[in-house]
Design an enzyme around this catalytic site. Structure first.
Site, PDB file in Angstrom:
ATOM      1  N   HIS A 144       1.178  -0.952  -0.106  1.00  0.00           N
ATOM      2  CA  HIS A 144       0.014  -0.116  -0.326  1.00  0.00           C
ATOM      3  C   HIS A 144       0.850   0.912  -0.514  1.00  0.00           C
ATOM      4  O   HIS A 144       0.476   2.525   0.434  1.00  0.00           O
ATOM      5  CB  HIS A 144      -1.076   0.056   1.514  1.00  0.00           C
ATOM      6  CG  HIS A 144      -1.912  -0.942   0.737  1.00  0.00           C
ATOM      7  ND1 HIS A 144      -3.237  -1.083   0.551  1.00  0.00           N
ATOM      8  CD2 HIS A 144      -2.240  -1.865   1.941  1.00  0.00           C
ATOM      9  CE1 HIS A 144      -3.853  -1.867   1.079  1.00  0.00           C
ATOM     10  NE2 HIS A 144      -2.814  -2.808   1.812  1.00  0.00           N
ATOM     11  N   ASN A 156     -10.327  -2.980   1.898  1.00  0.00           N
ATOM     12  CA  ASN A 156      -9.839  -2.750   1.119  1.00  0.00           C
ATOM     13  C   ASN A 156     -11.021  -2.810   0.004  1.00  0.00           C
ATOM     14  O   ASN A 156     -12.766  -2.840   0.288  1.00  0.00           O
ATOM     15  CB  ASN A 156      -9.750  -4.390   0.611  1.00  0.00           C
ATOM     16  CG  ASN A 156      -7.784  -4.243   0.580  1.00  0.00           C
ATOM     17  OD1 ASN A 156      -7.129  -3.587   1.368  1.00  0.00           O
ATOM     18  ND2 ASN A 156      -7.341  -5.564   0.670  1.00  0.00           N
ATOM     19  N   HIS A 171      -4.214   1.338  11.858  1.00  0.00           N
ATOM     20  CA  HIS A 171      -4.130  -0.490  12.243  1.00  0.00           C
ATOM     21  C   HIS A 171      -4.980  -0.625  13.065  1.00  0.00           C
ATOM     22  O   HIS A 171      -6.265  -0.116  13.795  1.00  0.00           O
ATOM     23  CB  HIS A 171      -3.065  -0.156  13.782  1.00  0.00           C
ATOM     24  CG  HIS A 171      -2.406  -0.959  14.568  1.00  0.00           C
ATOM     25  ND1 HIS A 171      -3.047  -2.377  14.152  1.00  0.00           N
ATOM     26  CD2 HIS A 171      -2.439  -1.008  16.108  1.00  0.00           C
ATOM     27  CE1 HIS A 171      -2.672  -3.247  14.900  1.00  0.00           C
ATOM     28  NE2 HIS A 171      -2.569  -2.594  16.320  1.00  0.00           N
TER      29      HIS A 171
HETATM   30 FE1  HDE Z   1      -2.237  -4.633   5.799  1.00  0.00          FE
HETATM   31  N1  HDE Z   1      -0.259  -4.274   6.061  1.00  0.00           N
HETATM   32  N2  HDE Z   1      -1.639  -6.638   6.417  1.00  0.00           N
HETATM   33  N3  HDE Z   1      -4.061  -5.617   5.054  1.00  0.00           N
HETATM   34  N4  HDE Z   1      -3.195  -2.933   4.881  1.00  0.00           N
HETATM   35  C1  HDE Z   1      -0.227  -2.774   5.513  1.00  0.00           C
HETATM   36  O1  HDE Z   1       0.354  -1.534   7.270  1.00  0.00           O
HETATM   37  C2  HDE Z   1      -0.729  -6.716   6.564  1.00  0.00           C
HETATM   38  C3  HDE Z   1      -4.773  -7.382   5.161  1.00  0.00           C
HETATM   39  C4  HDE Z   1      -4.307  -3.435   4.737  1.00  0.00           C
HETATM   40  O2  HDE Z   1      -3.116   3.282   3.865  1.00  0.00           O
HETATM   41  C5  HDE Z   1       0.933  -2.046   6.559  1.00  0.00           C
HETATM   42  O3  HDE Z   1       0.981   0.730   7.762  1.00  0.00           O
HETATM   43  C6  HDE Z   1      -0.270  -8.248   7.297  1.00  0.00           C
HETATM   44  C7  HDE Z   1      -5.652  -7.293   4.706  1.00  0.00           C
HETATM   45  C8  HDE Z   1      -4.335  -1.538   4.445  1.00  0.00           C
HETATM   46  O4  HDE Z   1      -1.856   3.193   5.512  1.00  0.00           O
HETATM   47  C9  HDE Z   1       1.640  -3.594   7.065  1.00  0.00           C
HETATM   48  C10 HDE Z   1      -1.936  -9.041   6.676  1.00  0.00           C
HETATM   49  C11 HDE Z   1      -6.344  -5.693   4.474  1.00  0.00           C
HETATM   50  C12 HDE Z   1      -3.388  -0.558   3.909  1.00  0.00           C
HETATM   51  C13 HDE Z   1       0.063  -4.387   6.832  1.00  0.00           C
HETATM   52  C14 HDE Z   1      -2.638  -7.657   5.787  1.00  0.00           C
HETATM   53  C15 HDE Z   1      -4.696  -5.051   4.544  1.00  0.00           C
HETATM   54  C16 HDE Z   1      -2.416  -1.751   5.219  1.00  0.00           C
HETATM   55  C17 HDE Z   1       1.806  -1.590   6.079  1.00  0.00           C
HETATM   56  C18 HDE Z   1      -1.577  -9.770   6.444  1.00  0.00           C
HETATM   57  C19 HDE Z   1      -7.188  -5.299   4.626  1.00  0.00           C
HETATM   58  C20 HDE Z   1      -2.897   0.561   3.984  1.00  0.00           C
HETATM   59  C21 HDE Z   1       2.324  -0.267   5.792  1.00  0.00           C
HETATM   60  C22 HDE Z   1      -2.538 -10.690   7.770  1.00  0.00           C
HETATM   61  C23 HDE Z   1      -9.001  -6.227   5.231  1.00  0.00           C
HETATM   62  C24 HDE Z   1      -3.555   1.328   5.221  1.00  0.00           C
HETATM   63  C25 HDE Z   1       1.117  -0.259   6.851  1.00  0.00           C
HETATM   64  C26 HDE Z   1      -2.421   2.565   4.476  1.00  0.00           C
HETATM   65  C27 HDE Z   1      -1.142  -1.709   4.810  1.00  0.00           C
HETATM   66  C28 HDE Z   1       0.189  -5.474   7.768  1.00  0.00           C
HETATM   67  C29 HDE Z   1      -3.500  -7.959   5.106  1.00  0.00           C
HETATM   68  C30 HDE Z   1      -5.700  -3.799   4.265  1.00  0.00           C
HETATM   69  C31 HDE Z   1       2.533  -4.719   6.291  1.00  0.00           C
HETATM   70  C32 HDE Z   1       0.329  -8.889   7.931  1.00  0.00           C
HETATM   71  C33 HDE Z   1      -6.101  -8.494   4.783  1.00  0.00           C
HETATM   72  C34 HDE Z   1      -5.758  -0.853   3.356  1.00  0.00           C
HETATM   73  O5  HDE Z   1       1.837  -3.884   8.277  1.00  0.00           O
END
Ligand code: HDE
Length: 713
Positions: A79, A152, A343
């Site tokens: 993202h 999402n 978060h």
């Molecule tokens: Fe994320 N995801 N994600 N994700 N995610 C991040 O956090 C992660 C997942 C989502 O505009 C990171 O600050 C793991 C699902 C959005 O700042 C990180 C897993 C969904 C955004 C991270 C998932 C999301 C992130 C990267 C699997 C939809 C952007 C930078 C367990 C429900 C937020 C940050 C923004 C961002 C980890 C799966 C949505 C790396 C480990 C499922 C919208 O922490």
């Protein structure tokens, strides 16, 4: 239209005041160093003589360059590319029966929010129109603390367990040896991974659909994805799924268009959101919830904890409970959009987690990633992340600490500080976790209730119109066509065959392959290790078809043309009446008209008036517009033979856009693919300025595209 901007509510004002404290205003001010010293010369470094070497003594140069050298922070691992906006959330009806969250109970409060919408795979500088999931993350600055709904634009995900997330992301990003491709899933490592992960099939249907190439960030649905819990003041729990429904409807572009937009304007979505808010066309979404009583947890053909499944709206209807309005662009991209830290674990009393194993993993990841991205455990002190609720605890120190905590006491319990700050009882708003009973063996395993990987993929595919199905087939042909390893293509066809044999066959035809004999795909998730991996199963679903899953059949679709961009192909001698009548009617309906002509400045109309030009043919392209109108007049003679005009009209035709031409403007169509035919979405009119014609064109534009024109695969 600027006057449309409304003043925000009390809560929103509180956040704005909070942000204002940190907003620098240099109007009428002297330039200074970071220490406040007035600068006398910002153009020349301190030198030994006019042609001499630099002097180390020049602390002003060193301060400026040192700051510049450290301007970048690590981009988000996923993202990375995002657009942000301020706004507010307003509740329609109190939800006290289900949740005690205050912002979901008081309809008089406007809760300030910040949204960040993002692509997932590409780097910060990548194109907006990549085929990708869009992140849809909202921070609610509630009076009880920050609540982040980090979702999402698709309601399901690729994987079921957080353990696989790094693998998924490594597979989709540019390949590690050469970092190619950028922001694209059409390559071997992604499909290698997918072809070995049958659980991804439902999400693959979504990402290969037009949902992955939205027309605008303002025209996408948003989803919380996981099942969450609402907790009421009796400590009763209901499962809840979150939905955001855009007021402008859910619309997409076509893939050929997306690729061309990436070349013409890779900031297409960013700019579109920015301009809409700037003009006062504030984007709105309604918040909907699907609420499921605890007792119904096991009533479905799928597991509510499985993030590769959605709850069909036919089984549990979506109740609309409020709306979000985006009414202010950020002042500074870095300070706000880049530094905001979301978060899923930022919750308020009344909202809690389910045991979805993907959500559980996320609860660890987000704070952890901020530590390396923002570099300090004090990231909550950055203005965009600060809560508007009072914040007191015994956390101290760390990099870049802003807060100055007076006194001796930084521990609890204490008597020297009078016991402050106090813990809050639940009745005083203290957060308590839902006391779900847990009595289980410690295992690394996946529930067999997660093993059906295909039936909701089939449900999604079956719910699409023929045009949408064709787009999925074409997307898969494109993606797998870019895959070089034939075994990966074949393995994927094997999985597609389980979703729908005709789909697999049509994709296979495009790849010059046969659908392979049914191979038993291994389900790596179920069972403790590869030795006892089980085959995925396909259950019969109660629901065979869900209109809500199709963008074309979606029941929330509206026929508004608000904010749609319409190009008027003009040149000198254009009939002013023809331009004015159509322009006024379109603008009255909320659309935006751009006058395109051979040069910038202005052109003379047939009536001898100056018509201001918005874009020249060098800049304008059909893919940046929703519709095109060729007005009457002498302009036709000039436009007829222009290659840019022919390409404009041919692309509009190819991408199923509605085309209108009036009077001699119709002649311009002669050398193009767009032959006058109202039944084919090419509308013509000889009676210049005819209101019926104008109204008809607006009605057609409201249907977005004339899909019937598209040839089936
Ligand atoms: Fe994320 N995801 N994600 N994700 N995610 C991040 O956090 C992660 C997942 C989502 O505009 C990171 O600050 C793991 C699902 C959005 O700042 C990180 C897993 C969904 C955004 C991270 C998932 C999301 C992130 C990267 C699997 C939809 C952007 C930078 C367990 C429900 C937020 C940050 C923004 C961002 C980890 C799966 C949505 C790396 C480990 C499922 C919208 O922490």
């Amino acid at each position: 239209m600027k006057d449309k901007k409304t003043n925000n509510s009390d809560g929103a004002n509180a956040k704005q005041t909070d942000l204002e404290r940190n907003r620098s205003n240099a109007d009428g001010q002297f330039m200074t160093t970071d220490q406040g010293l007035k600068i006398n010369d910002d153009n020349n470094q301190l030198k030994a003589g006019e042609r001499g070497s630099a002097l180390l003594e020049d602390f002003i140069l060193r301060e400026k360059i040192t700051h510049f050298d450290h301007e970048r922070i690590p981009e988000r691992i996923v993202h990375a590319r995002g657009s942000g906006a301020h706004g507010y959330f307003e509740l329609y009806k109190p939800m006290g029966e289900f949740t005690k969250a205050k912002f979901l109970n008081d309809t008089s409060v406007k809760t300030p929010i910040f949204i960040r919408i993002s692509t997932v795979a590409g780097s910060r500088g990548s194109t907006d129109l990549a085929r990708d999931v869009r992140g849809f993350a909202i921070k609610f600055y509630t009076q009880e603390g920050n609540y982040d709904l980090v979702g999402n634009n698709m309601p399901v995900f690729f994987i079921q367990d957080a353990m696989k997330f790094p693998d998924l992301v490594h597979a989709v990003k540019g390949e590690p040896h050469n970092e190619i491709p950028q922001a694209a899933s059409a390559h071997d490592t992604f499909w290698d991974f997918i072809s070995l992960m049958p659980e991804s099939m439902h999400m693959i249907m979504w990402t290969m659909s037009d949902r992955a190439i939205p027309r605008s960030l303002r025209m996408m649905e948003g989803f919380g994805v996981h099942t969450f819990r609402f907790i009421n003041d009796k400590n009763e729990s209901h499962f809840v799924k979150f939905h955001w429904k855009p007021k402008l409807g859910t619309h997409a572009v076509v893939w050929d268009e997306a690729q061309k937009i990436s070349g013409k304007n890779s900031d297409f979505h960013k700019l579109d959101l920015w301009e809409a808010i700037d003009k006062g066309d504030f984007p709105e979404w309604e918040l909907g919830v699907q609420i499921i009583p605890e007792a119904d947890e096991h009533k479905f053909d799928f597991d509510l904890l499985d993030p590769t499944k959605l709850v069909p709206e036919e089984l549990v209807p979506v109740t609309i409970i409020g709306k979000m309005v985006l009414d202010r662009n950020p002042d500074n991209f870095f300070a706000e959009t880049e530094q905001i830290a979301f978060h899923p674990g930022h919750v308020v009393p009344g909202i809690d987690f389910s045991n979805d194993p993907l959500l559980q993993g996320r609860l660890f990841s987000y704070t952890d990633t901020q530590l390396s991205r923002l570099g300090s455990p004090n990231f909550h002190e950055i203005p965009i992340n600060r809560t508007i609720a009072p914040m007191h605890n015994h956390q101290r120190d760390g990099h870049m600490r802003q807060e100055i905590n007076p006194g001796r006491v930084s521990y609890h319990p204490n008597s020297l500080g009078g016991g402050c700050p106090f813990q809050a009882k639940a009745s005083e708003g203290g957060f308590t976790s839902y006391d779900e009973r847990i009595d289980a063996r410690k295992v690394r395993a996946r529930s067999t209730s997660f093993a059906d990987h295909f039936s909701q993929a089939t449900l999604f595919y079956n719910s699409q119109t023929d045009v949408e199905k064709n787009h999925i087939i074409k997307a898969l042909r494109f993606e797998l066509g870019k895959v070089e390893t034939v075994a990966i293509r074949k393995r994927t066809l094997g999985l597609l065959d389980q979703v729908d044999p005709t789909l697999a066959k049509k994709v296979a035809e495009g790849l010059g392959l046969e659908v392979p004999q049914p191979e038993k795909p291994m389900n790596h998730g179920v069972g403790a290790d590869a030795d006892d991996a089980q085959e995925p199963i396909k259950k019969t679903q109660k629901i065979k078809n869900s209109d809500a899953l199709s963008m074309v059949k979606n029941p929330t679709l509206t026929d508004t043309i608000a904010t749609r961009q319409i190009a008027f192909l003009c040149a000198a001698g254009v009939t002013g009446k023809s331009v004015d009548t159509m322009k006024k009617a379109l603008e009255d309906a909320g659309a935006m008209v751009k006058i395109v002509a051979p040069h910038l400045g202005s052109i003379k109309t047939a009536e001898g008036k100056d018509l201001a030009v918005d874009q020249s043919y060098m800049i304008a392209a059909s893919v940046l517009f929703d519709g095109v109108f060729i007005p009457d007049g002498e302009n036709a003679a000039a436009l007829k033979d222009m290659d840019e005009v022919k390409e404009f009209i041919n692309d509009s035709f190819k991408h199923c856009k509605f085309i209108a031409a009036e009077g001699t403007g119709v002649d311009v169509l002669k050398n193009t693919d767009a032959k006058p035919d109202a039944d084919a979405g090419v509308l013509t009119n000889q009676n210049v300025g005819d209101q019926k014609f104008v109204k008809n064109y607006i009605a057609k534009l409201g249907t977005h595209r004339f899909w019937e024109r598209e040839k089936a695969v």
